[in-house]
Design a protein around this motif. Structure first.
Motif, PDB file in Angstrom:
ATOM      1  N   ARG A  16     -48.446  58.554 -14.702  1.00 38.93           N
ATOM      2  CA  ARG A  16     -48.809  57.281 -15.445  1.00 38.93           C
ATOM      3  C   ARG A  16     -47.882  56.089 -14.851  1.00 38.93           C
ATOM      4  O   ARG A  16     -48.243  55.003 -14.757  1.00 38.93           O
ATOM      5  CB  ARG A  16     -48.698  57.623 -16.919  1.00 38.93           C
ATOM      6  N   ASP A  18     -46.210  55.472 -12.057  1.00 37.79           N
ATOM      7  CA  ASP A  18     -46.593  55.270 -10.698  1.00 37.79           C
ATOM      8  C   ASP A  18     -48.097  54.596 -10.788  1.00 37.79           C
ATOM      9  O   ASP A  18     -48.221  53.544 -10.104  1.00 37.79           O
ATOM     10  CB  ASP A  18     -46.694  56.628  -9.992  1.00 37.79           C
ATOM     11  N   SER A  19     -48.828  55.017 -11.601  1.00 39.57           N
ATOM     12  CA  SER A  19     -50.204  54.083 -11.496  1.00 39.57           C
ATOM     13  C   SER A  19     -50.297  52.987 -11.927  1.00 39.57           C
ATOM     14  O   SER A  19     -50.582  51.751 -11.643  1.00 39.57           O
ATOM     15  CB  SER A  19     -51.229  55.222 -12.345  1.00 39.57           C
ATOM     16  N   ARG A  20     -49.233  52.931 -13.192  1.00 39.42           N
ATOM     17  CA  ARG A  20     -49.063  51.378 -13.674  1.00 39.42           C
ATOM     18  C   ARG A  20     -48.434  50.346 -12.765  1.00 39.42           C
ATOM     19  O   ARG A  20     -48.552  49.188 -12.624  1.00 39.42           O
ATOM     20  CB  ARG A  20     -48.230  51.535 -14.938  1.00 39.42           C
ATOM     21  N   ASP A  22     -48.407  50.748  -9.633  1.00 36.66           N
ATOM     22  CA  ASP A  22     -49.415  50.174  -8.404  1.00 36.66           C
ATOM     23  C   ASP A  22     -50.226  49.314  -9.078  1.00 36.66           C
ATOM     24  O   ASP A  22     -50.478  48.207  -8.356  1.00 36.66           O
ATOM     25  CB  ASP A  22     -50.085  51.603  -8.114  1.00 36.66           C
ATOM     26  N   GLU A  23     -50.576  49.282 -10.288  1.00 40.53           N
ATOM     27  CA  GLU A  23     -51.568  48.497 -10.752  1.00 40.53           C
ATOM     28  C   GLU A  23     -50.921  46.966 -10.844  1.00 40.53           C
ATOM     29  O   GLU A  23     -51.333  45.895 -10.704  1.00 40.53           O
ATOM     30  CB  GLU A  23     -52.137  48.750 -12.229  1.00 40.53           C
ATOM     31  N   MET A  24     -49.924  47.108 -11.329  1.00 47.00           N
ATOM     32  CA  MET A  24     -48.957  45.747 -11.298  1.00 47.00           C
ATOM     33  C   MET A  24     -48.626  45.245 -10.101  1.00 47.00           C
ATOM     34  O   MET A  24     -48.494  43.961  -9.750  1.00 47.00           O
ATOM     35  CB  MET A  24     -47.597  46.118 -12.058  1.00 47.00           C
ATOM     36  N   SER A  25     -48.612  46.029  -8.817  1.00 46.50           N
ATOM     37  CA  SER A  25     -48.316  45.532  -7.587  1.00 46.50           C
ATOM     38  C   SER A  25     -49.448  44.614  -7.162  1.00 46.50           C
ATOM     39  O   SER A  25     -49.507  43.537  -6.476  1.00 46.50           O
ATOM     40  CB  SER A  25     -47.852  46.456  -6.702  1.00 46.50           C
ATOM     41  N   GLY A  26     -50.619  45.163  -7.555  1.00 47.68           N
ATOM     42  CA  GLY A  26     -51.726  44.616  -7.063  1.00 47.68           C
ATOM     43  C   GLY A  26     -52.014  43.183  -7.753  1.00 47.68           C
ATOM     44  O   GLY A  26     -52.414  42.380  -7.229  1.00 47.68           O
ATOM     45  N   HIS A  27     -51.698  43.172  -8.963  1.00 48.01           N
ATOM     46  CA  HIS A  27     -51.838  41.808  -9.810  1.00 48.01           C
ATOM     47  C   HIS A  27     -50.611  40.888  -9.257  1.00 48.01           C
ATOM     48  O   HIS A  27     -51.055  39.739  -9.256  1.00 48.01           O
ATOM     49  CB  HIS A  27     -51.412  42.138 -11.214  1.00 48.01           C
ATOM     50  N   GLU A  30     -51.926  39.618  -6.064  1.00 52.36           N
ATOM     51  CA  GLU A  30     -53.105  38.460  -6.400  1.00 52.36           C
ATOM     52  C   GLU A  30     -52.483  36.962  -6.901  1.00 52.36           C
ATOM     53  O   GLU A  30     -53.059  36.065  -6.399  1.00 52.36           O
ATOM     54  CB  GLU A  30     -53.963  39.050  -7.426  1.00 52.36           C
TER      55      GLU A  30
END
Length: 68
Positions: A16, A18-20, A22-27, A30
């Motif tokens: 969880r 790691d997935s968070r 990765d999501e923050m890295s994408g944001h 952007e």
């Protein structure tokens, strides 16, 4: 609350996190692109404003020179 963490719970927590991340890295990527675009716009606006000011000052200097 439990005072002990089993291996499976730790693995689930790690997934969880790691997935968070990765999501923050994408944001963040952007947001970085949007900030770069804003900076580019601000630089262009500064150049345009400087050109208008120089043109105005030169026009005023020409007006004063022709009136002397």
């Amino acid at each position: 609350m439990r005072s002990t963490w089993t291996d499976s719970r730790l693995d689930d927590f790690k997934e969880r996190v790691d997935s968070r991340l990765d999501e923050m890295s994408g944001h963040i990527g952007e947001l970085s692109g949007r900030i770069d675009a804003l900076q580019h716009t601000m630089v262009n606006a500064f150049i345009a404003l400087t050109a208008v000011m120089i043109t105005g000052f030169l026009g005023l200097a020409g007006l004063i020179a022709t009136q002397l």
